[in-house]
Design a protein around this motif. Structure first.
Motif, PDB file in Angstrom:
ATOM      1  N   VAL A  99       0.582  -1.221  -0.077  1.00 19.74           N
ATOM      2  CA  VAL A  99       0.137  -0.005   0.040  1.00 19.74           C
ATOM      3  C   VAL A  99       1.492   1.469   0.092  1.00 19.74           C
ATOM      4  N   GLY A 106       1.159   5.832 -10.911  1.00 19.01           N
ATOM      5  CA  GLY A 106       1.088   7.181 -10.167  1.00 19.01           C
ATOM      6  C   GLY A 106       1.442   8.266 -11.166  1.00 19.01           C
ATOM      7  N   ILE A 143      -8.217   3.911  -4.580  1.00 17.64           N
ATOM      8  CA  ILE A 143      -6.924   3.834  -3.378  1.00 17.64           C
ATOM      9  C   ILE A 143      -7.954   3.670  -2.220  1.00 17.64           C
ATOM     10  N   GLY A 149      -6.666  -1.475  -5.834  1.00 17.59           N
ATOM     11  CA  GLY A 149      -5.285  -1.041  -6.291  1.00 17.59           C
ATOM     12  C   GLY A 149      -5.086  -0.176  -7.702  1.00 17.59           C
ATOM     13  N   THR A 166      -8.721   0.215  -1.596  1.00 20.37           N
ATOM     14  CA  THR A 166      -6.631  -0.550  -1.043  1.00 20.37           C
ATOM     15  C   THR A 166      -6.467   0.045   0.329  1.00 20.37           C
ATOM     16  N   VAL A 167      -6.264   1.345   0.483  1.00 18.64           N
ATOM     17  CA  VAL A 167      -6.051   1.556   1.964  1.00 18.64           C
ATOM     18  C   VAL A 167      -7.122   0.401   2.863  1.00 18.64           C
ATOM     19  N   MET A 180       1.624   2.153  -3.411  1.00 21.23           N
ATOM     20  CA  MET A 180       0.940   2.595  -4.304  1.00 21.23           C
ATOM     21  C   MET A 180       0.782   3.932  -4.776  1.00 21.23           C
ATOM     22  N   ILE A 181       0.816   4.121  -2.775  1.00 15.00           N
ATOM     23  CA  ILE A 181       1.578   5.923  -2.607  1.00 15.00           C
ATOM     24  C   ILE A 181       1.921   6.449  -3.144  1.00 15.00           C
ATOM     25  N   THR A 200      -1.830   9.772 -12.366  1.00 14.27           N
ATOM     26  CA  THR A 200      -3.421   9.872 -11.473  1.00 14.27           C
ATOM     27  C   THR A 200      -3.421  11.200 -11.333  1.00 14.27           C
ATOM     28  N   VAL A 212       1.469   7.699  -6.568  1.00 18.16           N
ATOM     29  CA  VAL A 212       0.637   8.736  -6.981  1.00 18.16           C
ATOM     30  C   VAL A 212       1.913   9.805  -6.405  1.00 18.16           C
TER      31      VAL A 212
END
Length: 454
Positions: free
Chosen positions: A67, A335, A421, A392, A424-425, A70-71, A338, A74
């Motif tokens: 996670v 990302g 997002i 995700g 997923t979080v 993924m962040i 995005t 972004v």
């Protein structure tokens, strides 16, 4: 001496500039050396950012490494770095280099899913086949029913969908987006939460894989009727099924000699490793070429790999590079596409929250009910629903395709990014609340593998 120093500084400051001949859109184009310089710098920044943000996510938010990655993707894109330091972000990730980053991203996520398939427990799947198919069916039908209800309202808002798109195409696209489960993300969460060898993990992964495949097939249908032609859908669905059948039926027999060679030698030789990588590349190429996705080619091949020492050697030789070096490119590439600043009015925010609520209800609620009806306990069904609700960066991929092909507009794109997002979080902490903590306290589940893939 001062002139030499000044020229050296000027040359150093020009390192990230294009040095090739002029192109139609710029006074200078990129040379092979320019691509190389950017690629290695990008890779260093990506790995560093993913490790730092992943570590912070684990320590401060108790989120799994995936996670955080993924962040981090972004963070490196226009939503944060590009917003605060637009010139630096544009110099670090110029649009000309995105294609190179894309290829590395596909290699990373494809190899990782190949390893996920190699550790796939078919015994658990056979024992839970009824539950897995029921959960998968519910996770497809309910989202499309919800999409049928909400799409007519979304079509009334200017700019969400392309002008002139039919209600059927809009509904199919929304259904595919809501039905999607983040297959690579789900695999990482399952591994990091200590679920890889459990029936719950196998059930969720199996159902998620099938739901993703259906979503990609539906996307192919939308693109076909939206202008791609019927051949797009026929090639995607027919080619994907044909290759899956070939690998499933004949793959174990073809690959069995590789397993025997490794067992005989007591280790994996470079010759065997080369053959395995060759097989992976062919499988990924075929699934990508027909229009499904390379990750499914990797996963299918991994499932039929000979178990035993061969898989153990692959985990030692392939998995660390895939997880630490290559996979972060997948998150960063998505990302970079995005934008989080598109939902910029109370009305649009309300619509975005409605899409989020409908998506959670359709996926988590439907999968929970299906698991309960097939005999799973309340806590197990809640855990399955929490995992299946994660979307995700696979969601970001499919909506990027929709944006690039003109199916949706930037505003709906941003709403779906927000949904991806948030779902997923919320997946990992909610899973711990509804299932993980009780299962570990009862000794039914091992300790969460904090940093297991770090």
């Amino acid at each position: 001496m001062s002139d030499l120093i000044a020229r050296t500084i000027a040359t150093a400051a020009d390192i990230l500039s294009a040095h090739g001949p002029a192109t139609a859109g710029a006074p200078h184009g990129f040379t092979p050396g320019d691509f190389s310089v950017h690629f290695f710098l990008q890779l260093a920044v990506i790995v560093l950012t993913c490790r730092v943000v992943g570590w912070l996510g684990q320590k401060l938010l108790r989120q799994p490494q995936v996670v955080g990655e993924m962040i981090a993707g972004v963070v490196l894109g226009p939503s944060l770095l590009g917003l605060l330091f637009p010139d630096f972000q544009a110099a670090l990730f110029p649009k000309e280099t995105k294609n190179v980053l894309y290829v590395g991203a596909q290699l990373g996520v494809g190899l990782y899913m190949f390893m996920v398939g190699a550790t796939f427990d078919a015994g658990h799947f056979k024992a839970k086949a009824k539950s897995a198919m029921s959960v998968s069916f519910a996770g497809i039908v309910a989202p499309f029913l919800i999409a049928t209800l909400i799409t007519p309202f979304l079509l009334k808002v200017p700019g969400l969908f392309a002008v002139g798109i039919s209600r059927a195409n809009a509904t199919l696209f929304m259904g595919a987006c809501i039905a999607l489960t983040a297959f690579p993300m789900l695999a990482r969460i399952i591994n990091e939460r200590g679920l890889a060898k459990t029936s719950l993990g196998t059930l969720s992964l199996t159902a998620g894989a099938f739901d993703d495949a259906v979503s990609w097939c539906v996307l192919a249908l939308v693109l076909a009727t939206f202008g791609g032609g019927p051949g797009v859908a026929v090639l995607a669905i027919g080619g994907g099924l044909a290759w899956a059948a070939f690998v499933t039926l004949l793959g174990p027999r073809i690959l069995a000699p590789l397993g025997r060679m490794v067992e005989r030698d007591g280790h994996m030789s470079t010759h065997v490793l080369a053959l395995v990588i060759l097989a992976f590349c062919v499988s990924a190429f075929l699934m990508d070429a027909v229009g499904i996705h390379a990750i499914f080619g990797g996963f299918i091949l991994g499932v039929v790999m000979p178990r035993g020492l061969l898989v153990e050697e692959l985990k030692k030789k392939v998995e660390p590079i895939a997880v630490v070096l290559l996979l972060p490119m997948f998150f960063t590439y998505s990302g970079l596409n995005t934008r989080m600043d598109m939902v910029n009015s109370p009305q649009l925010l309300l619509i975005a929250l409605g899409v989020l609520a409908a998506s959670v209800l359709a996926k988590w609620g439907a999968c929970y009910v299906a698991a309960r009806l097939t005999g799973e306990s309340h806590s197990t069904a809640m855990g399955i629903g929490a995992l299946m609700n994660s979307r995700g960066l696979m969601e970001l991929i499919i909506i990027n395709i929709g944006l690039q092909k003109g199916v949706i507009g930037p505003t709906l794109f941003s709403m779906l990014v927000l949904m991806a997002i948030v779902t997923t979080v919320m997946a990992s902490p909610l899973f711990e609340v509804v299932y993980g903590r009780k299962a570990r306290a009862a000794g039914e589940l091992g300790a969460a593998a904090e940093g297991a893939t770090a």
